[in-house]
Design a protein around this motif. Structure first.
Motif, PDB file in Angstrom:
ATOM      1  N   ARG A 135      81.240 -18.536 -10.212  1.00  0.00           N
ATOM      2  CA  ARG A 135      81.167 -19.774  -9.439  1.00  0.00           C
ATOM      3  C   ARG A 135      81.957 -20.888 -10.097  1.00  0.00           C
ATOM      4  NH1 ARG A 135      75.519 -18.577  -8.917  1.00  0.00           N
ATOM      5  NH2 ARG A 135      75.066 -20.176 -10.469  1.00  0.00           N
ATOM      6  N   SER A 136      82.059 -20.870 -11.410  1.00  0.00           N
ATOM      7  CA  SER A 136      82.762 -21.935 -12.117  1.00  0.00           C
ATOM      8  C   SER A 136      84.211 -21.564 -12.419  1.00  0.00           C
ATOM      9  CB  SER A 136      82.040 -22.242 -13.431  1.00  0.00           C
ATOM     10  OG  SER A 136      82.031 -21.103 -14.270  1.00  0.00           O
ATOM     11  N   SER A 137      84.676 -20.429 -11.851  1.00  0.00           N
ATOM     12  CA  SER A 137      86.019 -19.975 -12.189  1.00  0.00           C
ATOM     13  C   SER A 137      87.096 -20.932 -11.722  1.00  0.00           C
ATOM     14  CB  SER A 137      86.268 -18.586 -11.580  1.00  0.00           C
ATOM     15  OG  SER A 137      86.172 -18.650 -10.158  1.00  0.00           O
ATOM     16  N   SER A 138      86.799 -21.722 -10.681  1.00  0.00           N
ATOM     17  CA  SER A 138      87.801 -22.651 -10.171  1.00  0.00           C
ATOM     18  C   SER A 138      88.106 -23.769 -11.166  1.00  0.00           C
ATOM     19  CB  SER A 138      87.334 -23.258  -8.844  1.00  0.00           C
ATOM     20  OG  SER A 138      86.104 -23.944  -9.030  1.00  0.00           O
ATOM     21  N   LYS A 139      87.293 -23.904 -12.214  1.00  0.00           N
ATOM     22  CA  LYS A 139      87.543 -24.942 -13.206  1.00  0.00           C
ATOM     23  C   LYS A 139      88.711 -24.571 -14.130  1.00  0.00           C
ATOM     24  CE  LYS A 139      82.724 -26.503 -13.322  1.00  0.00           C
ATOM     25  NZ  LYS A 139      81.530 -26.715 -14.184  1.00  0.00           N
ATOM     26  N   PHE A 140      89.091 -23.286 -14.157  1.00  0.00           N
ATOM     27  CA  PHE A 140      90.209 -22.876 -14.993  1.00  0.00           C
ATOM     28  C   PHE A 140      91.521 -23.357 -14.382  1.00  0.00           C
ATOM     29  CE2 PHE A 140      86.985 -19.597 -15.990  1.00  0.00           C
ATOM     30  CZ  PHE A 140      86.917 -19.773 -17.360  1.00  0.00           C
ATOM     31  N   ALA A 141      92.501 -23.581 -15.251  1.00  0.00           N
ATOM     32  CA  ALA A 141      93.801 -24.078 -14.804  1.00  0.00           C
ATOM     33  C   ALA A 141      94.495 -23.040 -13.931  1.00  0.00           C
ATOM     34  CB  ALA A 141      94.674 -24.416 -16.010  1.00  0.00           C
ATOM     35  N   LYS A 142      95.088 -23.492 -12.840  1.00  0.00           N
ATOM     36  CA  LYS A 142      95.842 -22.598 -11.962  1.00  0.00           C
ATOM     37  C   LYS A 142      97.254 -22.446 -12.510  1.00  0.00           C
ATOM     38  CE  LYS A 142      95.081 -22.064  -7.683  1.00  0.00           C
ATOM     39  NZ  LYS A 142      94.894 -22.154  -6.216  1.00  0.00           N
ATOM     40  N   ARG A 143      97.735 -21.211 -12.565  1.00  0.00           N
ATOM     41  CA  ARG A 143      99.052 -20.908 -13.097  1.00  0.00           C
ATOM     42  C   ARG A 143      99.982 -20.438 -11.983  1.00  0.00           C
ATOM     43  NH1 ARG A 143      98.267 -23.093 -18.151  1.00  0.00           N
ATOM     44  NH2 ARG A 143      96.727 -21.918 -19.369  1.00  0.00           N
ATOM     45  N   LYS A 144     101.204 -20.901 -12.028  1.00  0.00           N
ATOM     46  CA  LYS A 144     102.232 -20.390 -11.127  1.00  0.00           C
ATOM     47  C   LYS A 144     102.782 -19.093 -11.705  1.00  0.00           C
ATOM     48  CE  LYS A 144     106.844 -21.347  -9.315  1.00  0.00           C
ATOM     49  NZ  LYS A 144     108.001 -22.284  -9.331  1.00  0.00           N
ATOM     50  N   VAL A 145     102.879 -18.060 -10.877  1.00  0.00           N
ATOM     51  CA  VAL A 145     103.416 -16.777 -11.328  1.00  0.00           C
ATOM     52  C   VAL A 145     104.925 -16.908 -11.495  1.00  0.00           C
ATOM     53  CG1 VAL A 145     103.701 -14.337 -10.785  1.00  0.00           C
ATOM     54  CG2 VAL A 145     101.569 -15.510 -10.190  1.00  0.00           C
ATOM     55  N   ASN A 146     105.405 -16.687 -12.717  1.00  0.00           N
ATOM     56  CA  ASN A 146     106.826 -16.834 -13.013  1.00  0.00           C
ATOM     57  C   ASN A 146     107.584 -15.513 -13.075  1.00  0.00           C
ATOM     58  OD1 ASN A 146     105.325 -19.156 -14.970  1.00  0.00           O
ATOM     59  ND2 ASN A 146     106.949 -19.889 -13.627  1.00  0.00           N
ATOM     60  N   CYS A 147     106.897 -14.449 -13.470  1.00  0.00           N
ATOM     61  CA  CYS A 147     107.545 -13.148 -13.550  1.00  0.00           C
ATOM     62  C   CYS A 147     106.483 -12.061 -13.377  1.00  0.00           C
ATOM     63  CB  CYS A 147     108.278 -12.973 -14.879  1.00  0.00           C
ATOM     64  SG  CYS A 147     109.290 -11.465 -14.974  1.00  0.00           S
ATOM     65  N   VAL A 148     106.903 -10.932 -12.809  1.00  0.00           N
ATOM     66  CA  VAL A 148     105.978  -9.838 -12.526  1.00  0.00           C
ATOM     67  C   VAL A 148     106.450  -8.574 -13.230  1.00  0.00           C
ATOM     68  CG1 VAL A 148     104.932  -8.419 -10.730  1.00  0.00           C
ATOM     69  CG2 VAL A 148     105.389 -10.834 -10.288  1.00  0.00           C
ATOM     70  N   MET A 149     105.510  -7.864 -13.856  1.00  0.00           N
ATOM     71  CA  MET A 149     105.766  -6.540 -14.411  1.00  0.00           C
ATOM     72  C   MET A 149     104.983  -5.520 -13.580  1.00  0.00           C
ATOM     73  SD  MET A 149     105.577  -6.952 -18.551  1.00  0.00           S
ATOM     74  CE  MET A 149     106.801  -7.886 -19.483  1.00  0.00           C
ATOM     75  N   VAL A 150     105.680  -4.527 -13.066  1.00  0.00           N
ATOM     76  CA  VAL A 150     105.041  -3.442 -12.324  1.00  0.00           C
ATOM     77  C   VAL A 150     104.809  -2.290 -13.288  1.00  0.00           C
ATOM     78  CG1 VAL A 150     105.240  -1.827 -10.411  1.00  0.00           C
ATOM     79  CG2 VAL A 150     106.119  -4.153 -10.166  1.00  0.00           C
ATOM     80  N   VAL A 151     103.549  -1.913 -13.473  1.00  0.00           N
ATOM     81  CA  VAL A 151     103.168  -0.859 -14.420  1.00  0.00           C
ATOM     82  C   VAL A 151     102.915   0.427 -13.641  1.00  0.00           C
ATOM     83  CG1 VAL A 151     101.624  -0.219 -16.301  1.00  0.00           C
ATOM     84  CG2 VAL A 151     102.118  -2.639 -15.865  1.00  0.00           C
ATOM     85  N   VAL A 152     103.571   1.501 -14.047  1.00  0.00           N
ATOM     86  CA  VAL A 152     103.497   2.780 -13.324  1.00  0.00           C
ATOM     87  C   VAL A 152     103.095   3.888 -14.285  1.00  0.00           C
ATOM     88  CG1 VAL A 152     104.814   4.498 -12.027  1.00  0.00           C
ATOM     89  CG2 VAL A 152     105.238   2.055 -11.644  1.00  0.00           C
ATOM     90  N   ASN A 153     102.118   4.676 -13.881  1.00  0.00           N
ATOM     91  CA  ASN A 153     101.705   5.858 -14.632  1.00  0.00           C
ATOM     92  C   ASN A 153     102.697   6.972 -14.321  1.00  0.00           C
ATOM     93  OD1 ASN A 153     100.493   8.224 -15.603  1.00  0.00           O
ATOM     94  ND2 ASN A 153      98.439   7.464 -15.216  1.00  0.00           N
ATOM     95  N   ILE A 154     103.671   7.174 -15.209  1.00  0.00           N
ATOM     96  CA  ILE A 154     104.749   8.119 -14.941  1.00  0.00           C
ATOM     97  C   ILE A 154     104.232   9.558 -14.895  1.00  0.00           C
ATOM     98  CG2 ILE A 154     105.369   8.366 -17.373  1.00  0.00           C
ATOM     99  CD1 ILE A 154     108.273   8.452 -16.578  1.00  0.00           C
ATOM    100  N   SER A 155     103.197   9.845 -15.661  1.00  0.00           N
ATOM    101  CA  SER A 155     102.618  11.187 -15.652  1.00  0.00           C
ATOM    102  C   SER A 155     101.979  11.495 -14.308  1.00  0.00           C
ATOM    103  CB  SER A 155     101.581  11.314 -16.775  1.00  0.00           C
ATOM    104  OG  SER A 155     100.908  12.553 -16.709  1.00  0.00           O
ATOM    105  N   GLU A 156     101.291  10.529 -13.744  1.00  0.00           N
ATOM    106  CA  GLU A 156     100.636  10.707 -12.451  1.00  0.00           C
ATOM    107  C   GLU A 156     101.668  10.915 -11.345  1.00  0.00           C
ATOM    108  OE1 GLU A 156      96.852   8.419 -11.063  1.00  0.00           O
ATOM    109  OE2 GLU A 156      98.587   7.282 -10.345  1.00  0.00           O
ATOM    110  N   ILE A 157     102.745  10.149 -11.385  1.00  0.00           N
ATOM    111  CA  ILE A 157     103.789  10.268 -10.369  1.00  0.00           C
ATOM    112  C   ILE A 157     104.476  11.625 -10.467  1.00  0.00           C
ATOM    113  CG2 ILE A 157     105.959   9.310  -9.519  1.00  0.00           C
ATOM    114  CD1 ILE A 157     103.467   7.633  -8.945  1.00  0.00           C
ATOM    115  N   TRP A 158     104.736  12.082 -11.696  1.00  0.00           N
ATOM    116  CA  TRP A 158     105.422  13.357 -11.873  1.00  0.00           C
ATOM    117  C   TRP A 158     104.563  14.517 -11.370  1.00  0.00           C
ATOM    118  CZ3 TRP A 158     110.009  15.142 -12.198  1.00  0.00           C
ATOM    119  CH2 TRP A 158     110.264  16.426 -12.674  1.00  0.00           C
ATOM    120  N   LYS A 159     103.269  14.466 -11.609  1.00  0.00           N
ATOM    121  CA  LYS A 159     102.387  15.518 -11.114  1.00  0.00           C
ATOM    122  C   LYS A 159     102.381  15.546  -9.591  1.00  0.00           C
ATOM    123  CE  LYS A 159      99.264  15.534 -15.104  1.00  0.00           C
ATOM    124  NZ  LYS A 159      97.881  15.227 -15.576  1.00  0.00           N
ATOM    125  N   ALA A 160     102.416  14.353  -8.971  1.00  0.00           N
ATOM    126  CA  ALA A 160     102.454  14.298  -7.509  1.00  0.00           C
ATOM    127  C   ALA A 160     103.761  14.863  -6.976  1.00  0.00           C
ATOM    128  CB  ALA A 160     102.264  12.851  -7.043  1.00  0.00           C
TER     129      ALA A 160
END
Length: 382
Positions: A213-238
């Protein structure tokens, strides 16, 4: 951790396999061809296949990792938001809208290794050892139910932070992309509840907890960069099972307008590669990059969070430690490059005027609709 030693019966095996596990790609079938190509001046570019590009990139990381890790780590410790900004467009740095902290957002599907990656950042950059700052999954379901802001340098003067997010569901890609767009456009804050995955009942229970309920008190951050994390082992098995759906879902996430809004291509982090053989590890990287339409060597990092002995990367695998540090460094370069100029009075005036014109247009459209219906009713009465 530095003074901890392996049991005597494993010490010799560890020393013998340390270099092999650190430079795993050197056992690849065509590594000798890569080594020969390195001495050609200038190199014959027609011989540089995608596979050789990957091998050359891994050799580059190995070459600079031992001496370059401390230097690059020092740059991150002394980094302040905007330090990597380059004057463009005739603007001065004072005229740019530079936030106090750059925000790197980690996104990916379940069991991709986002929380483990955060813990590795703490150990490599913050020298925290094996202390788990982010809770990792136990295989029973997602553990990160809300946004978590991490100061991976453990410094009050840190110029960047990393946000760990809830793992996306392969069956709900459209919903995940929609929520991701909200994060990028509206910003994020610590303890912000992730609204995707259809866990409405669980969210209701969480929102009743005081910390949420009090989470809105935290500072809001603008997203500046994104990292996409991929489980390469899971993709290879598929892929081996002729199931291309996970790869298609990753492409939908990677190519989503939300991520293109931050930077042209997000940084791609491949995890769990140690579960594959050398040939499968390289081949899966090539298949993923080809499907995403990106370079095999630029902006792609193969990172393993722990060695087979449970040691951290900076203690036994400087290549992985340097790759992790360089990925964060690259993210900050991208972030500082994409800062926009501050809005002046003229910009705000044009914004207000545009909204006013929209309201006037909507008002006259409403009047036109009203009188049109009134006219038709009048014609019927005649």
């Amino acid at each position: 951790m530095k003074n901890q030693r392996l049991p005597s019966d494993k010490e010799e095996d560890y020393e013998a396999s340390q270099m092999a596990s650190c430079c795993w790609w050197r056992s690849a079938a065509k590594f000798e061809e890569c080594a020969k190509l390195k001495w050609e001046v200038p190199p014959d570019l027609s011989k540089v296949t995608p596979r050789l590009k990957v091998l050359r990139e891994m050799e580059r990381l190995a070459l600079v990792s031992l001496e370059g890790l401390d230097d690059l780590r020092h740059k991150l410790f002394s980094y302040r938001c905007g330090d990597f900004w380059v004057p463009t467009g005739g603007f001065k740095k004072e005229e740019m809208d530079i936030p106090p902290v750059n925000t790197i957002l980690l996104v990916g599907f379940h069991n991709a290794g986002k929380s483990s990656l955060v813990n590795l950042m703490y150990s490599v950059l913050g020298r925290s050892g094996l202390v788990p700052f982010a809770k990792t999954t136990s295989g029973l379901g997602p553990t990160t139910m809300s946004m978590e802001e991490h100061n991976v340098l453990r410094s009050m003067r840190s110029g960047f932070c990393v946000y760990d997010t809830m793992g996306f569901d392969y069956d709900r890609v459209d919903e995940c992309v929609e929520e991701l767009m909200e994060w990028v456009s509206d910003g994020v804050h610590h303890k912000q509840v992730c609204l995707s995955q259809g866990n409405s009942e669980l969210r209701k229970e969480e929102l009743g907890v005081p910390s949420f309920r009090s989470s809105s008190k935290f500072a809001k951050r603008k997203v500046n960069c994104v990292m996409v994390v991929v489980n390469i082992s899971e993709i290879w098995k598929a892929l081996k099972a002729s199931d291309k759906n996970p790869l298609e879902d990753i492409k939908a996430l990677f190519r989503s307008p939300a991520l293109r809004h931050c930077n042209e291509n997000p940084i791609l982090i491949l995890t769990h590669g140690d579960k594959l053989s050398t040939e499968d590890r390289i081949e899966s990287r090539l298949r993923i990059c080809e499907h995403l339409g990106i370079s095999e060597a630029t902006g792609v990092y193969d990172i393993v969070c722990l060695t087979e002995y449970g040691f951290l990367a900076d203690e036994s695998d400087p290549v992985t430690a340097y790759a992790l540090t360089e990925s964060v460094y690259r993210a900050l370069l991208i972030s500082d490059r994409n800062h926009l100029p501050k809005k002046n009075f003229q910009d705000w005036a044009l914004l207000v005027l545009s909204w006013l014109m929209c309201l006037i247009g909507a008002f006259f459209a409403l009047l036109a609709s009203f009188f049109s219906k009134l006219g038709r009713k009048h014609i019927r009465t005649l």
